[in-house]
Design an enzyme around this catalytic site. Sequence first.
Site, PDB file in Angstrom:
ATOM      1  N   TYR A 113       0.410  -1.039   0.313  1.00 48.70           N
ATOM      2  CA  TYR A 113       0.026   0.113  -0.030  1.00 48.70           C
ATOM      3  C   TYR A 113       0.767   1.534   0.021  1.00 48.70           C
ATOM      4  O   TYR A 113       2.012   1.369  -0.629  1.00 48.70           O
ATOM      5  CB  TYR A 113      -0.932  -0.182   1.308  1.00 48.70           C
ATOM      6  CG  TYR A 113      -2.407   1.080   1.461  1.00 48.70           C
ATOM      7  CD1 TYR A 113      -3.247   1.132   0.831  1.00 48.70           C
ATOM      8  CD2 TYR A 113      -2.548   1.643   2.149  1.00 48.70           C
ATOM      9  CE1 TYR A 113      -4.060   2.164   0.340  1.00 48.70           C
ATOM     10  CE2 TYR A 113      -3.467   1.952   2.402  1.00 48.70           C
ATOM     11  CZ  TYR A 113      -3.933   2.634   1.527  1.00 48.70           C
ATOM     12  OH  TYR A 113      -4.982   3.493   1.238  1.00 48.70           O
ATOM     13  N   ARG A 166      -6.506  10.708 -10.223  1.00 54.47           N
ATOM     14  CA  ARG A 166      -6.380  11.573  -9.150  1.00 54.47           C
ATOM     15  C   ARG A 166      -5.504  10.163  -7.992  1.00 54.47           C
ATOM     16  O   ARG A 166      -5.824  10.466  -6.754  1.00 54.47           O
ATOM     17  CB  ARG A 166      -7.806  12.210  -8.268  1.00 54.47           C
ATOM     18  CG  ARG A 166      -6.252  13.345  -7.426  1.00 54.47           C
ATOM     19  CD  ARG A 166      -7.426  13.579  -6.525  1.00 54.47           C
ATOM     20  NE  ARG A 166      -7.750  13.123  -5.939  1.00 54.47           N
ATOM     21  CZ  ARG A 166      -7.339  12.823  -4.005  1.00 54.47           C
ATOM     22  NH1 ARG A 166      -5.851  12.974  -4.362  1.00 54.47           N
ATOM     23  NH2 ARG A 166      -7.883  11.555  -3.728  1.00 54.47           N
ATOM     24  N   LYS A 184      -5.675  -1.383  -2.138  1.00 54.53           N
ATOM     25  CA  LYS A 184      -6.841  -2.211  -1.214  1.00 54.53           C
ATOM     26  C   LYS A 184      -7.451  -2.615  -0.924  1.00 54.53           C
ATOM     27  O   LYS A 184      -8.008  -3.150   0.232  1.00 54.53           O
ATOM     28  CB  LYS A 184      -8.162  -0.777  -2.026  1.00 54.53           C
ATOM     29  CG  LYS A 184      -7.272   0.441  -1.899  1.00 54.53           C
ATOM     30  CD  LYS A 184      -8.062   1.558  -0.676  1.00 54.53           C
ATOM     31  CE  LYS A 184      -7.147   2.935  -1.003  1.00 54.53           C
ATOM     32  NZ  LYS A 184      -7.785   3.402   0.380  1.00 54.53           N
ATOM     33  N   GLU A 255     -12.801   4.957  -5.550  1.00 50.69           N
ATOM     34  CA  GLU A 255     -11.620   5.330  -5.189  1.00 50.69           C
ATOM     35  C   GLU A 255     -10.417   5.915  -5.772  1.00 50.69           C
ATOM     36  O   GLU A 255     -10.279   5.545  -7.247  1.00 50.69           O
ATOM     37  CB  GLU A 255     -10.986   3.678  -4.656  1.00 50.69           C
ATOM     38  CG  GLU A 255      -9.182   4.189  -4.629  1.00 50.69           C
ATOM     39  CD  GLU A 255      -9.638   4.558  -2.726  1.00 50.69           C
ATOM     40  OE1 GLU A 255      -8.676   4.607  -2.632  1.00 50.69           O
ATOM     41  OE2 GLU A 255     -10.181   4.386  -1.938  1.00 50.69           O
ATOM     42  N   ASP A 256      -9.606   7.689  -5.748  1.00 53.41           N
ATOM     43  CA  ASP A 256      -8.665   8.274  -6.658  1.00 53.41           C
ATOM     44  C   ASP A 256      -9.387   8.540  -7.872  1.00 53.41           C
ATOM     45  O   ASP A 256      -9.142   8.683  -8.824  1.00 53.41           O
ATOM     46  CB  ASP A 256      -7.785   7.467  -6.423  1.00 53.41           C
ATOM     47  CG  ASP A 256      -6.462   7.431  -5.372  1.00 53.41           C
ATOM     48  OD1 ASP A 256      -7.083   7.647  -4.554  1.00 53.41           O
ATOM     49  OD2 ASP A 256      -5.594   6.541  -5.637  1.00 53.41           O
ATOM     50  N   ASP A 278     -13.853   6.243  -0.579  1.00 53.03           N
ATOM     51  CA  ASP A 278     -12.504   6.483   0.928  1.00 53.03           C
ATOM     52  C   ASP A 278     -12.003   7.425   1.124  1.00 53.03           C
ATOM     53  O   ASP A 278     -11.530   7.787   2.279  1.00 53.03           O
ATOM     54  CB  ASP A 278     -11.479   4.687   0.764  1.00 53.03           C
ATOM     55  CG  ASP A 278     -10.355   4.579   1.919  1.00 53.03           C
ATOM     56  OD1 ASP A 278     -11.290   4.657   2.537  1.00 53.03           O
ATOM     57  OD2 ASP A 278      -9.313   4.863   1.194  1.00 53.03           O
ATOM     58  N   ASP A 279     -11.563   8.320  -0.722  1.00 60.44           N
ATOM     59  CA  ASP A 279     -10.556   9.668  -0.347  1.00 60.44           C
ATOM     60  C   ASP A 279     -11.447  10.793   0.623  1.00 60.44           C
ATOM     61  O   ASP A 279     -11.066  11.768   1.447  1.00 60.44           O
ATOM     62  CB  ASP A 279     -10.220  10.358  -1.685  1.00 60.44           C
ATOM     63  CG  ASP A 279      -9.723   8.998  -2.590  1.00 60.44           C
ATOM     64  OD1 ASP A 279      -9.002   8.620  -2.037  1.00 60.44           O
ATOM     65  OD2 ASP A 279     -10.411   8.276  -3.631  1.00 60.44           O
ATOM     66  N   ASN A 418       0.408  11.812   0.434  1.00 59.63           N
ATOM     67  CA  ASN A 418       1.410  10.714   0.159  1.00 59.63           C
ATOM     68  C   ASN A 418       1.696  10.785  -0.959  1.00 59.63           C
ATOM     69  O   ASN A 418       0.574  11.540  -1.725  1.00 59.63           O
ATOM     70  CB  ASN A 418       0.879   9.548   0.616  1.00 59.63           C
ATOM     71  CG  ASN A 418      -0.583   9.644   0.713  1.00 59.63           C
ATOM     72  OD1 ASN A 418      -1.121   8.797  -0.254  1.00 59.63           O
ATOM     73  ND2 ASN A 418      -0.953   9.012   1.590  1.00 59.63           N
TER      74      ASN A 418
END
Length: 561
Positions: A113, A166, A184, A255-256, A278-279, A418
């Site tokens: 991860y 992203r 994930k 996600e993203d 989740d973001d 990150n």
Amino acid sequence: MSTGHRWFQIHDDPIRGRRLGVTLRGHALLGAPILSKGSAFTAEERERLGLSGLLPPAVCTLEDQVRRVRDNYLRAKDDLARYMDLEALHDRNETLFYRLLVDRVEELLPIVYTPTVGQACKEFGHIFRRGRGLFLTPADVSRLDEILGGWPADDVRVIVVTDGERILGLGDLGSGGMGIPIGKLALYVAAGGIHPSRTLPVTLDVGTNNAELVGDALYMGTRTPRLRGAAYDAFLEAFLQAVGRRFPRALVQFEDFGTANAFALLERYRDRCLSFNDDIQGTAAVVAAGIFAAMARQGGRLADQRFVLAGAGESAIGIASLLASAMAGEGLAEAEAGRRFGLVDSQGLVFHGRGPLSPWKTRFARPQRAPADLASVVREVRPTVLIGASAQAGLFTREIVETLAQGAERPILFALSNPTSKSECTPEQAFAWAGGPIAMATGSPFPPVSYGGSSWRIGQANNAFVFPGVGLGSIAVGARRITDDLFLAAARTLARLAPSDPREPLYPGQGEIRRVSREVAVAVGREAVRAGLADLRREEEVERRVDAEIWDPAYLPYDPA
């Protein structure tokens, strides 16, 4: 736990115990990572399943295999090579991969991860070995049912889907973003105990605007500009409808996605299907947990804090929204809670009258014009909590951290961006500039800070503490929707499990992540039952249901189906 898979079926023999009936034989069985035991197939299984002569004669235990693969892993020259070594294991023997990951999760989490997965996504086309999950393009829209129907597992419960726009703080990585759903879901299994056959990573390849990728001969995705507008919305709608037909009990984790799409998709589908982002929501819960833990150590009310957030994208808005909900729970009016936040985006402070604001920013816009740059906003607002979600390395300067420390008796600082190269500041810088220890967490792992003769361990605000438990709890009780109250339940549970010593992190150790995920799952399940959002009606049944869902990586005896 029941399974529906065309290659196997778990069954309980009243005399011989739990066993696996398999439909594959020979090379096909060895080549199926969900089923292969490699050298651990017994002599009887080799004879009955057409494996005679296909393996060396020695029969190994799972423990023998763990020792062998770890020895090879340690020979890798760098973290990306270690990632590739683990993914190669993932591609040939999932039980062994998850046994290693569960037993050494604290060591391996930064590899499978963040932060290493970011580098793996950037180099996806160059390190690609074997397809995993589904890659879907707009050209597939008329045959999504056929493609999903070809997936061998019939009881998928968790889908992590991205369009790669992203990825972490790295931006548009197109089809290379598949590394994120894979990573994930590895944590859904290792931390949450979801059986790997019930997980499905999906990349919606809608093109890329990354010219470097388009010009890379080894890029694995479509070389077209990103799909936008009504055509994009129609593709997402067709995908989610197809998922609902094929896997009606599946949780969909977005996600993203790019910021505008992320908020639009969450708003559009949160009440239509079991889903979350989740973001936005997972990050909010893990940050809220860290702040709750800091408040438990130093006293005071959340409703009395003042916040400045560097960034006004998915993570920052999600954090502000969940904290505002928690403050409202302490009796603060919603409008007043909104005024406790100052958000700074690429154009400076977010305020009414600055120009057109997106709906998600308007709620937290300041009522009057104030100085625009981050340092000026920190001087003006005098926050007690400073949160970075900007993807701008070094954004928190000495001046900003000194101002934070001057304005708060016990300042709290979260540098969340990150991978590590994007962090707003390092813990060592924060302690030195603040002139003493502060309550701090980061988005990527950092070593302890030596200060005042003591070692101060810095916690990683890692979503892995939240989303596996949210998924597990939702599945266990048959949740129909996932609300912010479920994420607040997760955050409060995670905060309760944090150590009380101020020299220790604001989060439990990552080695405890299975226990943490179980506790989060129970809290989420109970909240869903209390709110009437679950098929389960009795709150006292939640713990048993959660435990029944948790898979431990171990080999079962095999029979021919």
